[in-house]
Design a protein around this motif. Sequence first.
Motif, PDB file in Angstrom:
ATOM      1  N   SER A   1       0.861  -1.190   0.000  1.00 56.83           N
ATOM      2  CA  SER A   1       0.000   0.000   0.000  1.00 56.83           C
ATOM      3  C   SER A   1       0.892   1.233   0.000  1.00 56.83           C
ATOM      4  O   SER A   1       1.486   1.586   1.023  1.00 56.83           O
ATOM      5  CB  SER A   1      -0.922   0.000   1.219  1.00 56.83           C
ATOM      6  OG  SER A   1      -1.781   1.111   1.201  1.00 56.83           O
ATOM      7  N   SER A   2       1.010   1.852  -1.159  1.00 54.49           N
ATOM      8  CA  SER A   2       1.867   3.027  -1.301  1.00 54.49           C
ATOM      9  C   SER A   2       1.015   4.296  -1.305  1.00 54.49           C
ATOM     10  O   SER A   2      -0.008   4.358  -2.003  1.00 54.49           O
ATOM     11  CB  SER A   2       2.659   2.954  -2.608  1.00 54.49           C
ATOM     12  OG  SER A   2       3.434   1.771  -2.664  1.00 54.49           O
ATOM     13  N   PRO A   3       1.384   5.325  -0.532  1.00 58.85           N
ATOM     14  CA  PRO A   3       0.623   6.582  -0.521  1.00 58.85           C
ATOM     15  C   PRO A   3       0.528   7.169  -1.927  1.00 58.85           C
ATOM     16  O   PRO A   3       1.510   7.191  -2.674  1.00 58.85           O
ATOM     17  CB  PRO A   3       1.421   7.489   0.419  1.00 58.85           C
ATOM     18  CG  PRO A   3       2.200   6.544   1.280  1.00 58.85           C
ATOM     19  CD  PRO A   3       2.533   5.369   0.406  1.00 58.85           C
ATOM     20  N   LEU A   4      -0.650   7.650  -2.251  1.00 62.61           N
ATOM     21  CA  LEU A   4      -0.903   8.203  -3.576  1.00 62.61           C
ATOM     22  C   LEU A   4      -1.653   9.520  -3.427  1.00 62.61           C
ATOM     23  O   LEU A   4      -2.663   9.606  -2.725  1.00 62.61           O
ATOM     24  CB  LEU A   4      -1.732   7.216  -4.407  1.00 62.61           C
ATOM     25  CG  LEU A   4      -2.125   7.650  -5.812  1.00 62.61           C
ATOM     26  CD1 LEU A   4      -0.910   7.825  -6.689  1.00 62.61           C
ATOM     27  CD2 LEU A   4      -3.095   6.643  -6.424  1.00 62.61           C
ATOM     28  N   THR A   5      -1.146  10.559  -4.080  1.00 57.45           N
ATOM     29  CA  THR A   5      -1.790  11.877  -4.061  1.00 57.45           C
ATOM     30  C   THR A   5      -2.322  12.186  -5.446  1.00 57.45           C
ATOM     31  O   THR A   5      -1.569  12.181  -6.433  1.00 57.45           O
ATOM     32  CB  THR A   5      -0.796  12.977  -3.638  1.00 57.45           C
ATOM     33  OG1 THR A   5      -0.295  12.690  -2.329  1.00 57.45           O
ATOM     34  CG2 THR A   5      -1.480  14.341  -3.629  1.00 57.45           C
ATOM     35  N   LEU A   6      -3.600  12.431  -5.537  1.00 57.28           N
ATOM     36  CA  LEU A   6      -4.244  12.809  -6.794  1.00 57.28           C
ATOM     37  C   LEU A   6      -4.593  14.295  -6.738  1.00 57.28           C
ATOM     38  O   LEU A   6      -5.106  14.781  -5.718  1.00 57.28           O
ATOM     39  CB  LEU A   6      -5.498  11.982  -7.024  1.00 57.28           C
ATOM     40  CG  LEU A   6      -5.278  10.469  -7.167  1.00 57.28           C
ATOM     41  CD1 LEU A   6      -6.608   9.748  -7.177  1.00 57.28           C
ATOM     42  CD2 LEU A   6      -4.507  10.159  -8.429  1.00 57.28           C
ATOM     43  N   ARG A   7      -4.304  14.996  -7.815  1.00 60.61           N
ATOM     44  CA  ARG A   7      -4.523  16.445  -7.835  1.00 60.61           C
ATOM     45  C   ARG A   7      -5.217  16.826  -9.132  1.00 60.61           C
ATOM     46  O   ARG A   7      -4.862  16.346 -10.217  1.00 60.61           O
ATOM     47  CB  ARG A   7      -3.205  17.194  -7.715  1.00 60.61           C
ATOM     48  CG  ARG A   7      -3.354  18.710  -7.746  1.00 60.61           C
ATOM     49  CD  ARG A   7      -2.041  19.448  -7.575  1.00 60.61           C
ATOM     50  NE  ARG A   7      -1.562  19.323  -6.202  1.00 60.61           N
ATOM     51  CZ  ARG A   7      -0.563  18.548  -5.822  1.00 60.61           C
ATOM     52  NH1 ARG A   7       0.071  17.792  -6.720  1.00 60.61           N
ATOM     53  NH2 ARG A   7      -0.178  18.494  -4.565  1.00 60.61           N
ATOM     54  N   ILE A   8      -6.227  17.711  -9.021  1.00 65.45           N
ATOM     55  CA  ILE A   8      -6.862  18.287 -10.203  1.00 65.45           C
ATOM     56  C   ILE A   8      -6.542  19.773 -10.236  1.00 65.45           C
ATOM     57  O   ILE A   8      -6.453  20.429  -9.190  1.00 65.45           O
ATOM     58  CB  ILE A   8      -8.398  18.076 -10.204  1.00 65.45           C
ATOM     59  CG1 ILE A   8      -9.030  18.642  -8.927  1.00 65.45           C
ATOM     60  CG2 ILE A   8      -8.733  16.602 -10.373  1.00 65.45           C
ATOM     61  CD1 ILE A   8     -10.551  18.658  -8.959  1.00 65.45           C
ATOM     62  N   THR A   9      -6.369  20.312 -11.435  1.00 67.68           N
ATOM     63  CA  THR A   9      -6.018  21.715 -11.610  1.00 67.68           C
ATOM     64  C   THR A   9      -6.908  22.326 -12.678  1.00 67.68           C
ATOM     65  O   THR A   9      -7.059  21.765 -13.771  1.00 67.68           O
ATOM     66  CB  THR A   9      -4.542  21.868 -12.034  1.00 67.68           C
ATOM     67  OG1 THR A   9      -3.710  21.204 -11.078  1.00 67.68           O
ATOM     68  CG2 THR A   9      -4.149  23.334 -12.103  1.00 67.68           C
ATOM     69  N   ASP A  10      -7.518  23.449 -12.344  1.00 67.67           N
ATOM     70  CA  ASP A  10      -8.347  24.173 -13.313  1.00 67.67           C
ATOM     71  C   ASP A  10      -7.450  24.695 -14.433  1.00 67.67           C
ATOM     72  O   ASP A  10      -6.490  25.436 -14.180  1.00 67.67           O
ATOM     73  CB  ASP A  10      -9.061  25.333 -12.613  1.00 67.67           C
ATOM     74  CG  ASP A  10     -10.121  25.989 -13.489  1.00 67.67           C
ATOM     75  OD1 ASP A  10      -9.898  26.111 -14.706  1.00 67.67           O
ATOM     76  OD2 ASP A  10     -11.165  26.385 -12.950  1.00 67.67           O
ATOM     77  N   LEU A  11      -7.753  24.334 -15.653  1.00 60.81           N
ATOM     78  CA  LEU A  11      -6.910  24.715 -16.780  1.00 60.81           C
ATOM     79  C   LEU A  11      -6.969  26.206 -17.074  1.00 60.81           C
ATOM     80  O   LEU A  11      -6.077  26.737 -17.754  1.00 60.81           O
ATOM     81  CB  LEU A  11      -7.326  23.922 -18.021  1.00 60.81           C
ATOM     82  CG  LEU A  11      -7.105  22.406 -17.939  1.00 60.81           C
ATOM     83  CD1 LEU A  11      -7.644  21.715 -19.174  1.00 60.81           C
ATOM     84  CD2 LEU A  11      -5.624  22.092 -17.749  1.00 60.81           C
ATOM     85  N   ASP A  12      -7.986  26.903 -16.579  1.00 56.83           N
ATOM     86  CA  ASP A  12      -8.098  28.337 -16.828  1.00 56.83           C
ATOM     87  C   ASP A  12      -7.566  29.167 -15.670  1.00 56.83           C
ATOM     88  O   ASP A  12      -6.740  30.066 -15.862  1.00 56.83           O
ATOM     89  CB  ASP A  12      -9.559  28.709 -17.103  1.00 56.83           C
ATOM     90  CG  ASP A  12     -10.084  28.072 -18.381  1.00 56.83           C
ATOM     91  OD1 ASP A  12      -9.308  27.979 -19.354  1.00 56.83           O
ATOM     92  OD2 ASP A  12     -11.257  27.663 -18.393  1.00 56.83           O
TER      93      ASP A  12
END
Length: 496
Positions: A471-482
Amino acid sequence: MDSVDTAPAAGTTTLLVGRERAVAGVVPPETGELYAARRKIHPQGVRGRFRTIRWAILAVALGIYYLVPFLRWGRGPHEPSQAVLIDLDRGRFYFFSIELWPQEVTYVMGLLILAAFTLFFMNAVAGRVWCGYLCPQTVWTDLFLAVERLVEGDRRARIRLDAAPWSLEKVTARVLKHAIWLLIAWWTGGAWVLYFADAPTLVGELATFQAPPVAYAAILTLTATTYILAGHMREQVCTYMCPWPRIQGALTDADSLAVTYRYDRGEPRTGAKRAQALRAAGQPAGDCVDCRQCVVVCPTGVDIREGLQMPCIQCGLCADACDAVMTKLGRPTGLIAYDTEANCERRRRGEAPVIRIVRARTVLYALLVAAVGGTMLYGLATRSFTGLSVLHDRNPLFVTLADGSIRNGLTLRIVNKRPVARHFALSAEGVPGLRIEVVGAPEGRLAVGPDTTQEFRALAFAPAGAVLDKSSPLTLRITDLDSGEAAQAQDHFKAP
């Protein structure tokens, strides 16, 4: 006059109060009666500064309640234009420029905590200010009493009308009074439902009988409760139903301001002429002439001269009545006023009175109010309009592909709290060489509509030969393209 034998107010004990008790401040013994039969109370009209304050608060409070649903607030296309709206269908609460989602229920909890600490602070400073001036039961009861006084006359006229046999005049007065009460109660219930839908639209639907059945049910319920509680139960609500009188005693101390009969000045009480004769003879005589005006104006029937009592809502009307009598007699006003028990004792000992607003409990409550209020303001000012949550597949947790790579399945939920459509880019960190794909978005642009949430199916791939933990820590990130606004969520990449 050594004692005054008066009929007890609802929920109070029968007392024989002599001048020795008033001077010594001794608490009278309980009678052992849990419930006293109700004695109908006919409060007399009074004028004065506290009555004026109550009229002003009544007008402002009812004006806010009845008119706020019709205030408009522009939020852009496809957004409701009502300034204050609880939109249950969309799960939104709108308050002018503030929009809260169900996920932000912490702000509602914070508001309730802030209200509680503010109530504690008000009580520690000046007693039951809420009960006497701001409580909905007080406001609507005051309005109903004003209607009753307008239709049936003041106290003596109402008492005579109650005792009179039924006649056309009596029936007319009663029908008119109850009709106005029901009209006020009906509009109270109607105004309440307007907070849950567009007010002008709902008013039209209600008038044409096209509104949802739940709206009519809510109006009927609020109409009945307002009519019963404000028109018939009145002081019984404050005495028996409301828990606050039983709580507020623990929040006050001897330095808390409250509407107080200054027994150090009023006792020994006697008639006006008798008091003049006693003073001329150099004998002690209090300023209280036992006119009972403080009792007949009280909306709960309390005799403030008996000391602080649970039914007393500390509205100050007794002080207005007493000031009027003192003015007529040429005596100083303020025999009944906002004061403290400690000051009564100080004056009785010949010491100067002291008002101590700043003390340990008021400072503590003020700090709590400031801390909670400041935290909520900071949270509102810095809150994000973008949200991301991740749900990992449970069965199977991972899949080993033919080329040796490891695949994890994820469900992403993106929240867009802005009133415009937005496009996001997805990235991942924490696992070397990780590649992530979103089903249905080959270009990696995640489109989310205005003021909505959107689910996406994502697949994360770890290359063959990568050194991985189970179980490896995972960071998911979303970024507004505008705008570049971002949000992230934590998860774990599962492997053999």
